[in-house]
Design a protein around this motif. Structure first.
Motif, PDB file in Angstrom:
ATOM      1  N   GLY B  36       0.788  -1.320   0.313  1.00  0.00           N
ATOM      2  CA  GLY B  36      -0.072  -0.166  -0.048  1.00  0.00           C
ATOM      3  C   GLY B  36       0.772   1.147   0.079  1.00  0.00           C
ATOM      4  N   ALA B  37       1.733   1.346   0.855  1.00  0.00           N
ATOM      5  CA  ALA B  37       2.679   2.511   0.970  1.00  0.00           C
ATOM      6  C   ALA B  37       3.525   2.901  -0.164  1.00  0.00           C
ATOM      7  CB  ALA B  37       3.618   2.185   2.193  1.00  0.00           C
ATOM      8  N   GLU B  38       3.813   1.764  -1.026  1.00  0.00           N
ATOM      9  CA  GLU B  38       4.403   1.869  -2.352  1.00  0.00           C
ATOM     10  C   GLU B  38       3.598   2.409  -3.489  1.00  0.00           C
ATOM     11  OE1 GLU B  38       7.465  -1.416  -2.619  1.00  0.00           O
ATOM     12  OE2 GLU B  38       5.756  -1.698  -4.212  1.00  0.00           O
ATOM     13  N   TYR B  39       2.273   1.689  -3.412  1.00  0.00           N
ATOM     14  CA  TYR B  39       1.287   2.263  -4.508  1.00  0.00           C
ATOM     15  C   TYR B  39       0.984   3.450  -4.301  1.00  0.00           C
ATOM     16  CZ  TYR B  39      -2.981   1.994  -7.290  1.00  0.00           C
ATOM     17  OH  TYR B  39      -3.866   2.115  -8.083  1.00  0.00           O
ATOM     18  N   PHE B  40       0.772   4.017  -2.739  1.00  0.00           N
ATOM     19  CA  PHE B  40       0.252   5.339  -2.631  1.00  0.00           C
ATOM     20  C   PHE B  40       1.170   6.414  -3.506  1.00  0.00           C
ATOM     21  CE2 PHE B  40       0.369   9.337  -0.270  1.00  0.00           C
ATOM     22  CZ  PHE B  40      -0.723   9.530   0.056  1.00  0.00           C
ATOM     23  N   GLY B  41       2.539   6.254  -3.628  1.00  0.00           N
ATOM     24  CA  GLY B  41       3.260   6.884  -4.256  1.00  0.00           C
ATOM     25  C   GLY B  41       2.647   7.124  -5.819  1.00  0.00           C
ATOM     26  N   ILE B  42       2.685   6.001  -6.386  1.00  0.00           N
ATOM     27  CA  ILE B  42       2.101   5.976  -7.790  1.00  0.00           C
ATOM     28  C   ILE B  42       0.855   6.501  -7.969  1.00  0.00           C
ATOM     29  CG2 ILE B  42       1.177   4.386  -9.621  1.00  0.00           C
ATOM     30  CD1 ILE B  42       3.523   2.435  -8.773  1.00  0.00           C
ATOM     31  N   TRP B  43       0.011   6.483  -7.029  1.00  0.00           N
ATOM     32  CA  TRP B  43      -1.303   6.779  -7.000  1.00  0.00           C
ATOM     33  C   TRP B  43      -1.365   8.392  -6.679  1.00  0.00           C
ATOM     34  CZ3 TRP B  43      -4.616   9.234  -3.145  1.00  0.00           C
ATOM     35  CH2 TRP B  43      -5.943   9.107  -3.471  1.00  0.00           C
ATOM     36  N   ILE B  44      -0.450   9.005  -5.888  1.00  0.00           N
ATOM     37  CA  ILE B  44      -0.753  10.274  -5.817  1.00  0.00           C
ATOM     38  C   ILE B  44      -0.050  11.118  -7.153  1.00  0.00           C
ATOM     39  CG2 ILE B  44       1.451  10.989  -4.464  1.00  0.00           C
ATOM     40  CD1 ILE B  44      -1.547  12.353  -3.212  1.00  0.00           C
ATOM     41  N   VAL B  45       1.006  10.471  -7.606  1.00  0.00           N
ATOM     42  CA  VAL B  45       1.690  11.246  -8.547  1.00  0.00           C
ATOM     43  C   VAL B  45       0.810  11.095  -9.791  1.00  0.00           C
ATOM     44  CG1 VAL B  45       3.760  10.991 -10.171  1.00  0.00           C
ATOM     45  CG2 VAL B  45       3.990  10.731  -7.930  1.00  0.00           C
ATOM     46  N   ASN B  46       0.387  10.146 -10.030  1.00  0.00           N
ATOM     47  CA  ASN B  46      -0.800   9.871 -11.021  1.00  0.00           C
ATOM     48  C   ASN B  46      -1.906  10.694 -10.994  1.00  0.00           C
ATOM     49  OD1 ASN B  46       0.234   7.800 -12.539  1.00  0.00           O
ATOM     50  ND2 ASN B  46      -0.809   6.195 -11.673  1.00  0.00           N
ATOM     51  N   LEU B  47      -2.305  11.049  -9.799  1.00  0.00           N
ATOM     52  CA  LEU B  47      -3.685  11.716  -9.665  1.00  0.00           C
ATOM     53  C   LEU B  47      -3.157  13.231  -9.970  1.00  0.00           C
ATOM     54  CD1 LEU B  47      -6.392  11.723  -8.211  1.00  0.00           C
ATOM     55  CD2 LEU B  47      -5.514  12.388  -6.069  1.00  0.00           C
ATOM     56  N   VAL B  48      -1.956  13.680  -9.271  1.00  0.00           N
ATOM     57  CA  VAL B  48      -1.591  15.116  -9.395  1.00  0.00           C
ATOM     58  C   VAL B  48      -1.432  15.201 -10.941  1.00  0.00           C
ATOM     59  CG1 VAL B  48       0.303  16.837  -9.176  1.00  0.00           C
ATOM     60  CG2 VAL B  48      -0.562  15.355  -7.367  1.00  0.00           C
ATOM     61  N   LEU B  49      -0.465  14.529 -11.745  1.00  0.00           N
ATOM     62  CA  LEU B  49      -0.594  14.608 -13.046  1.00  0.00           C
ATOM     63  C   LEU B  49      -1.810  14.528 -13.788  1.00  0.00           C
ATOM     64  CD1 LEU B  49       2.834  12.581 -13.590  1.00  0.00           C
ATOM     65  CD2 LEU B  49       2.538  15.215 -13.554  1.00  0.00           C
ATOM     66  N   THR B  50      -2.646  13.660 -13.564  1.00  0.00           N
ATOM     67  CA  THR B  50      -4.031  13.679 -14.071  1.00  0.00           C
ATOM     68  C   THR B  50      -4.654  15.145 -14.159  1.00  0.00           C
ATOM     69  OG1 THR B  50      -4.172  11.435 -13.962  1.00  0.00           O
ATOM     70  CG2 THR B  50      -6.133  12.660 -14.520  1.00  0.00           C
ATOM     71  N   VAL B  51      -4.772  15.510 -12.766  1.00  0.00           N
ATOM     72  CA  VAL B  51      -5.383  16.785 -12.642  1.00  0.00           C
ATOM     73  C   VAL B  51      -4.664  18.073 -13.347  1.00  0.00           C
ATOM     74  CG1 VAL B  51      -5.957  18.534 -10.779  1.00  0.00           C
ATOM     75  CG2 VAL B  51      -6.228  16.217 -10.211  1.00  0.00           C
ATOM     76  N   LEU B  52      -3.389  17.961 -13.294  1.00  0.00           N
ATOM     77  CA  LEU B  52      -2.765  19.106 -14.042  1.00  0.00           C
ATOM     78  C   LEU B  52      -2.910  19.163 -15.549  1.00  0.00           C
ATOM     79  CD1 LEU B  52       0.737  19.531 -12.034  1.00  0.00           C
ATOM     80  CD2 LEU B  52      -1.136  20.746 -11.796  1.00  0.00           C
ATOM     81  N   THR B  53      -2.825  18.027 -16.173  1.00  0.00           N
ATOM     82  CA  THR B  53      -3.492  17.946 -17.578  1.00  0.00           C
ATOM     83  C   THR B  53      -4.691  17.969 -17.981  1.00  0.00           C
ATOM     84  OG1 THR B  53      -3.096  15.535 -17.529  1.00  0.00           O
ATOM     85  CG2 THR B  53      -0.996  16.600 -17.946  1.00  0.00           C
ATOM     86  N   LEU B  54      -5.457  18.122 -16.863  1.00  0.00           N
ATOM     87  CA  LEU B  54      -7.076  18.058 -17.071  1.00  0.00           C
ATOM     88  C   LEU B  54      -7.620  16.722 -17.599  1.00  0.00           C
ATOM     89  CD1 LEU B  54      -7.543  21.602 -18.990  1.00  0.00           C
ATOM     90  CD2 LEU B  54      -7.867  21.035 -16.506  1.00  0.00           C
ATOM     91  N   GLY B  55      -7.021  15.516 -17.140  1.00  0.00           N
ATOM     92  CA  GLY B  55      -7.316  14.273 -17.405  1.00  0.00           C
ATOM     93  C   GLY B  55      -6.822  13.600 -18.462  1.00  0.00           C
ATOM     94  N   ILE B  56      -5.824  14.267 -19.447  1.00  0.00           N
ATOM     95  CA  ILE B  56      -5.372  13.701 -20.536  1.00  0.00           C
ATOM     96  C   ILE B  56      -4.260  12.490 -19.763  1.00  0.00           C
ATOM     97  CG2 ILE B  56      -3.594  13.964 -22.242  1.00  0.00           C
ATOM     98  CD1 ILE B  56      -5.181  16.747 -22.805  1.00  0.00           C
ATOM     99  N   TYR B  57      -3.554  13.043 -18.925  1.00  0.00           N
ATOM    100  CA  TYR B  57      -2.532  11.877 -18.388  1.00  0.00           C
ATOM    101  C   TYR B  57      -3.406  10.847 -17.831  1.00  0.00           C
ATOM    102  CZ  TYR B  57       1.622  10.153 -15.907  1.00  0.00           C
ATOM    103  OH  TYR B  57       2.594   9.441 -15.566  1.00  0.00           O
TER     104      TYR B  57
END
Ligand SMILES: [Zn+2]
Lengths: 349, 355
Positions: B36-57
């Motif tokens: 979980g702790a490891e996947y949290f990193g992937i999840w949060i970076v994914n989330l931030v990049l998705t928000v920043l690219t308006l969903g394209i990422y």
């Protein structure tokens, strides 16, 4: 490439699959300059390092070394692979360095919160201001009728003011509003406040509602009119429509966010986050009222005195406001608003 | 160097000695090593990049997520892998978004326009879903061989158009049968390398699972109704408890359905001579899902990656492969090269609809 290595890195154990059958070959990997050698009992190959693809490290998961012909090798000894690659100049993708670095994850998280806060505090009000003039009148009036119906069913009752009193106030207000050049479409309605007590508010379509209690609280009609001009200020700047848009967008976001969290929670009705007008909207409406009063040869003090009376009326009973209407919700800022009204000169334009 | 999966071959102690003359059946368990702790990193970076690219990422985020889960899933010493092309996924998502938008907007426009769009959707959706099955299978690999899906569009129109319509007209009485047909379409047409999957789950088994769920729902609903009604006689505000109790009832039934259906599907599936055993306990799954929900709600969603890992670990590690013969014997199918070259990826869609 650095040449400071004292002895070559030890071979790395791996499983090799040729991509044609599921058979696993136990092999060892060694690096010689820029060439990756793979050796096993019945298989061996040598490839330029730049021609193979190395998968990102993902915790304990095997790293995959993929060859162009569809074959691949799986490595689970991460420390040995790191030693092997040390001198090759290989560098992981930025994403990997971010996703597995606690500091970076924390920074990302903080950035996300900051971006969310900024979008909510600045982006959303800005978008609502841009969109407000484009909302069709039919939508606005339908929403307003619905809101008034809701209040009439639960809180408000018919006004007990005499018809004559209402008529006097209405014509005085119309005269005052007409003096304001481009006054927007508006209508004045009277209600008995009940739980809402002394209050006045404007609906997005320009309907202004004032309670009997507020009229009684005011020393004279001029004070009531000062409050009504403040409400007209909200109508004129379409504050109601903007709050409606912001509220809907917030509700939509909450539904989406909770829906992501759990589809079960999304089915539960999401309460629309209803907040009062923002502080800057109140100032804008105050300015409008004060300017209109000055223009008609009246004093902004009328509004100040009304603000004080309302704050006292709501404050004495120890109620901190139900949060959904104009004068009630803005009362914590009353002192600030009074100071502001008194500090400024409202020149006649 | 010893071969890591040589040691993981555990002979089944209670294997029938008369089953096969040669090798004893061996079992291989699915092992999940995600944290979980490891996947949290992937999840949060994914989330931030998705928000920043308006969903394209989000398409690239999906590939990372799938790769994390697949590569942490190990069978017989070798990991699974995901090869989806984010550009194909992005294209699929754009198409899905446009379809959804057209569907929602058309009825505002006029009834005729709405009916035209619904008809178009009915024609297009089965083909899209079929391609989605193909995309997902073809982009999954284990030991260097790709999975594949050979379902045809005739079958797709059956399970995605005809059976839903029949289910609706029969007032959901045919629902379990639809589910059985869907699983049959999905797995009878699936293959690993050149080896075909097959599923032999009788319709009656689906009716049994759904029957129990419906019975529990009806009995629970009646009990809740009676309970709330008796409370409400003294205190009318007790009616508010009704919806919450119903929510709790649904929360109670969902893990049961999901556990029993997973067991049913995997226990009746074969891959060539090999078969599978799935032992998901409804009670364990219920405990995991309930604590997950509490965690996610209490942390405003931040527990989500941990919850996903917990659920995946339990569901995956409940599955065992019972092997008849060596796993080395699988060979690549003839479409293997197509998948590797990516010749057809240009017109592949991943509509990402969970079934
Ligand atoms: Zn105001």
């Amino acid at each position: 490439m650095s040449t400071s290595r004292s002895e070559p890195a030890p071979p790395v154990a791996a499983l090799y699959f040729d991509g044609l059958s599921a058979r696993a070959h136990a092999v060892t990997l060694t690096l010689d300059g820029a060439t990756l050698h793979l050796n096993g009992a019945d298989v061996s190959r040598s490839d330029a390092l730049e021609r193979v693809r190395l998968s990102e490290p993902m915790g304990q998961a095997a790293r995959l070394i993929s060859y162009a012909d569809g074959a691949h090798a799986e490595v689970r000894d991460h420390a040995a692979l790191a030693r092997l690659l040390q001198d090759s100049g290989h560098r992981d993708h930025a994403f990997v360095r971010w996703a597995f670095d606690p500091r970076m994850v924390f920074a990302m998280f903080a950035g996300l919160l900051l971006a969310g806060w900024f979008a909510w505090q600045v982006g959303l009000p800005w978008a609502a201001r841009m969109a407000a003039p484009r909302v069709p009148d039919e939508v606005v009036s339908a929403m307003s009728t619905q809101a008034l119906g809701w209040l009439d069913n639960r809180v408000l009752t018919a006004s007990t003011l005499s018809v004559q009193r209402r008529q006097t106030l209405r014509s005085a207000f119309d005269a005052l509003a007409a003096g304001e050049g481009s006054a927007p479409r508006h209508s004045l309605q009277f209600r008995h406040g009940g739980r809402m007590r002394a209050n006045a508010f404007a609906l997005p379509d320009g309907t202004i509602i004032v309670t009997d209690e507020l009229v009684d609280l005011a020393g004279d009609d001029d004070e009531v009119l000062a409050v009504l001009m403040h409400e007209l200020g909200h109508v004129r700047a379409r504050h109601g429509v903007r709050m409606l848009l912001q509220g809907s967008a917030t509700a939509l976001f909450m539904a989406w966010y909770l829906g992501d969290v759990s589809s079960l929670l999304a089915t539960a009705p999401t309460a629309l986050i209803q907040s009062g007008y923002s502080r800057s909207m109140e100032s804008e409406a105050d300015d409008f009222a004060a300017r209109a009063l000055v223009a008609q040869g009246r004093s902004p003090e009328l509004l100040v005195s009304m603000l004080e009376k309302l704050a006292r009326a709501h404050g004495e009973s120890g109620d901190d406001g139900e949060g959904y209407l104009d004068w009630l919700s803005s009362h914590p800022d009353t002192g600030e608003r009074i100071a502001r009204l008194r500090a400024r000169e409202f020149a006649v334009h | 160097m010893n071969n890591p999966f040589e040691s993981s071959h555990v002979p089944q102690p209670e294997g029938n000695p008369f089953a096969s003359a040669g090798a004893l059946p061996q079992t291989e368990v699915l092992v999940f090593s995600g944290r979980g702790a490891e996947y949290f990193g992937i999840w949060i970076v994914n989330l931030v990049l998705t928000v920043l690219t308006l969903g394209i990422y989000s398409a690239w985020a999906k590939v990372r997520r799938m790769q994390y889960f697949y590569r942490h899933t190990t069978l017989a010493g070798a990991a699974f892998d995901y090869h989806g092309d984010p550009r194909a996924i992005l294209k699929g998502r754009i198409i899905g978004f446009i379809l959804l938008l057209a569907y929602n907007a058309s009825f505002q426009f006029s009834l005729i326009a709405g009916l035209v769009v619904v008809t178009l959707l009915a024609i297009v959706m089965p083909a899209l879903l079929m391609r989605s099955f193909r995309f997902r299978a073809r982009n999954t690999s284990w030991r260097g061989l790709r999975f594949g899906f050979g379902g045809d569009s005739r079958g797709a129109y059956g399970v995605f158009l005809m059976w839903p319509a029949l289910t609706l007209f029969s007032l959901y009485l045919l629902g379990p049968m639809w589910h059985q047909r869907l699983k049959r379409y999905q797995f009878d047409n699936a293959r690993y390398g050149a080896t075909a999957f097959s599923i032999n789950a009788p319709v009656s088994a689906f009716y049994r699972v759904y029957g129990v769920a419906v019975a529990v729902f009806l009995l629970g609903g009646l009990a809740i109704g009676a309970f709330v009604w008796s409370l409400a006689r003294g205190n009318p505000s007790a009616w508010i408890a009704g919806p919450f109790l119903f929510l709790a009832l649904m929360l109670f039934i969902q893990p049961y359905l999901s556990a029993r259906l997973q067991n049913l599907v995997w226990n009746s599936m074969r891959l060539g001579p090999h078969r599978f055993v799935s032992r998901v306990s409804a009670r364990r799954l219920y405990a995991i899902m309930l604590t997950n929900l509490i965690g996610v709600v209490c942390t405003l969603g931040l527990f989500q990656p941990f919850a996903a890992i917990r659920l995946a670990r339990y569901r995956l590690e409940s599955v065992t492969m019972v092997c008849d013969g060596s796993l080395d014997d699988f060979v690549a199918g003839q479409s293997q090269d197509v998948a590797a070259i990516g010749e057809e990826t240009a017109d592949l869609f991943d509509v990402d609809i969970a079934l």
